[in-house]
Design an enzyme around this catalytic site. Structure first.
Site, PDB file in Angstrom:
ATOM      1  CG  ASN A  79      13.349 -11.444  23.728  1.00  0.00           C
ATOM      2  OD1 ASN A  79      12.175 -12.858  24.531  1.00  0.00           O
ATOM      3  ND2 ASN A  79      12.886 -12.120  22.817  1.00  0.00           N
ATOM      4  N   GLY A  85      17.323 -22.660   8.523  1.00  0.00           N
ATOM      5  CA  GLY A  85      18.334 -22.874   9.529  1.00  0.00           C
ATOM      6  C   GLY A  85      17.431 -23.237  10.403  1.00  0.00           C
ATOM      7  CB  ALA A 133      16.304 -25.069  18.308  1.00  0.00           C
ATOM      8  CG  MET A 134      12.722 -21.897  17.075  1.00  0.00           C
ATOM      9  SD  MET A 134      11.243 -22.284  18.487  1.00  0.00           S
ATOM     10  CE  MET A 134      10.370 -20.708  17.208  1.00  0.00           C
ATOM     11  N   GLY A 135      13.324 -24.140  13.802  1.00  0.00           N
ATOM     12  CA  GLY A 135      13.577 -24.514  11.940  1.00  0.00           C
ATOM     13  C   GLY A 135      13.626 -25.505  11.957  1.00  0.00           C
ATOM     14  CG  ASN A 144      12.846 -13.981  19.711  1.00  0.00           C
ATOM     15  OD1 ASN A 144      11.715 -13.456  19.468  1.00  0.00           O
ATOM     16  ND2 ASN A 144      13.545 -14.972  20.657  1.00  0.00           N
ATOM     17  CD  GLU A 161      18.313 -13.767  18.434  1.00  0.00           C
ATOM     18  OE1 GLU A 161      17.379 -14.656  19.051  1.00  0.00           O
ATOM     19  OE2 GLU A 161      18.339 -14.534  17.569  1.00  0.00           O
ATOM     20  CE  LYS A 199       8.697 -14.119  21.823  1.00  0.00           C
ATOM     21  NZ  LYS A 199      10.066 -14.799  21.016  1.00  0.00           N
TER      22      LYS A 199
END
Ligand code: NAD
Length: 311
Positions: free
Chosen positions: A190, A7, A10-12, A104, A272, A186
């Protein structure tokens, strides 16, 4: 180290970019064909605030196109895509492969355990951020950190190796002796700031200036805390609220629109929510703990998804 990013949005892409720069053998896996093609033809386009745009050669592929067993797999799908990703990367997982989940949300260890033995699984959180600006293009700013822990008690040494590998790439990782607490805290940040800013179409500082914010936080956090206690996590209500309150400071992240606002309001994408407030509502119901506020928030977010997302 042979690393697959499972995946690579953005983060990957951020993690893949930093890990390759540190000398690891990285492959970016993603099922968005245009994105994979753009990375393979032009390189990953990386825009870092205040620096020239770079085009970085990193191999990218569809998850099914890679067959060799990896040393490390870092998963960076959205929460609702985790199961499908685990299914497609099964051939890449050997006896010693370390599979890392920093998504997250709540309940991910349980999902991963349906696909893998515990000794392969490492979970945690990250405070890094990243943005995807188009196929093959990411935008990076700020700094961050990673906290992680092994799921199987005997895998602590392997978790420490992961921490060293991530830190050597500048990802500022630490070993956590109680990562479930960090994951819950966290998720609670969120489940308050992200969900409320998305529903109310405001940024964090604006939410913090309303007169209703204190009572909203108190009722959401109390339900998170009651359900966390059923998992032996001590999410103290006043301390958690104080932790969230400091984020309203406009000189900190206050003027920022959280990612759920970006997903739902700006880009009309699914959220999410089922792994944040929705997890608390669902587990509360199963375990006989009243969670009406989180249930309502979950329903409202799903209703907004139905209104804005074209079928
Ligand atoms: P993203 O949507 O940018 O990336 C997810 C990528 O996974 C997409 O490119 C998608 O094509 C790919 N994907 C999904 N299912 C797949 C499958 N079965 N096979 C192959 N590819 C698949 O999401 P993101 O912003 O990088 O977020 C990832 C996770 O990190 C989320 O849990 C998010 O909450 C968390 N997170 C994000 C940020 C941030 O700043 N973006 C910060 C901290 C945590």
């Amino acid at each position: 180290t042979k690393i697959a990013i499972a995946g690579s949005g953005a983060m990957g892409s951020r993690f893949g970019y930093m890990l390759q720069a540190a000398g690891n053998d990285v492959v970016l896996l993603d099922n968005w064909v245009e994105h994979v093609q753009a990375i393979n033809t032009k390189g990953l386009t990386v825009a870092i605030a205040g620096q020239d745009v770079q085009h970085v050669q990193i191999p990218a592929a569809l998850p099914t196109a890679i067959k060799d067993v990896q040393d490390v797999i870092i998963i960076f799908t959205k929460s609702m895509q985790l199961g499908a990703m685990l299914q497609s990367i099964k051939p890449l997982i050997g006896e010693k492969t370390k599979v890392v989940c920093l998504l997250n949300g709540l309940g991910h260890p349980e999902t991963i355990e349906r696909y893998l033995p515990k000794h392969n699984i490492f979970v945690g959180i990250t405070l890094w951020t990243a943005g995807l600006t188009g196929p093959g293009e990411i935008s990076l700013s700020g700094s961050g950190s990673v906290e992680l822990q092994n799921v199987a008690p005997e895998a602590k040494g392997a978790a420490e190796e992961l921490v060293a590998m991530l830190s050597a790439a500048g990802l500022h990782a630490t070993y956590s002796a109680d990562v479930l607490f960090s994951i819950w805290r966290k998720a609670c940040v969120n489940g308050t700031l992200n969900s409320l800013c998305a529903l109310l179409d405001c940024n964090i500082a604006q939410l913090g200036r309303t007169s209703q914010v204190n009572s909203l936080l108190a009722s959401i956090v109390a339900e998170f805390s009651a359900v966390a206690a059923t998992e032996a996590v001590d999410l103290d209500v006043p301390t958690t609220i104080a932790h969230i309150d400091q984020l309203f400071d406009p000189t900190q992240a206050g003027e920022h629109y959280p990612s759920m606002h970006q997903d739902l309001i700006q880009h009309h994408r699914l959220t999410e929510i089922d792994y944040l407030n929705g997890y608390v509502a669902r587990k509360g119901q199963e375990r006989g703990i009243p969670t009406p506020v989180n249930q309502l928030i979950t329903q409202l977010v799903h209703t907004k998804e139905a209104l804005v997302i074209e079928k």
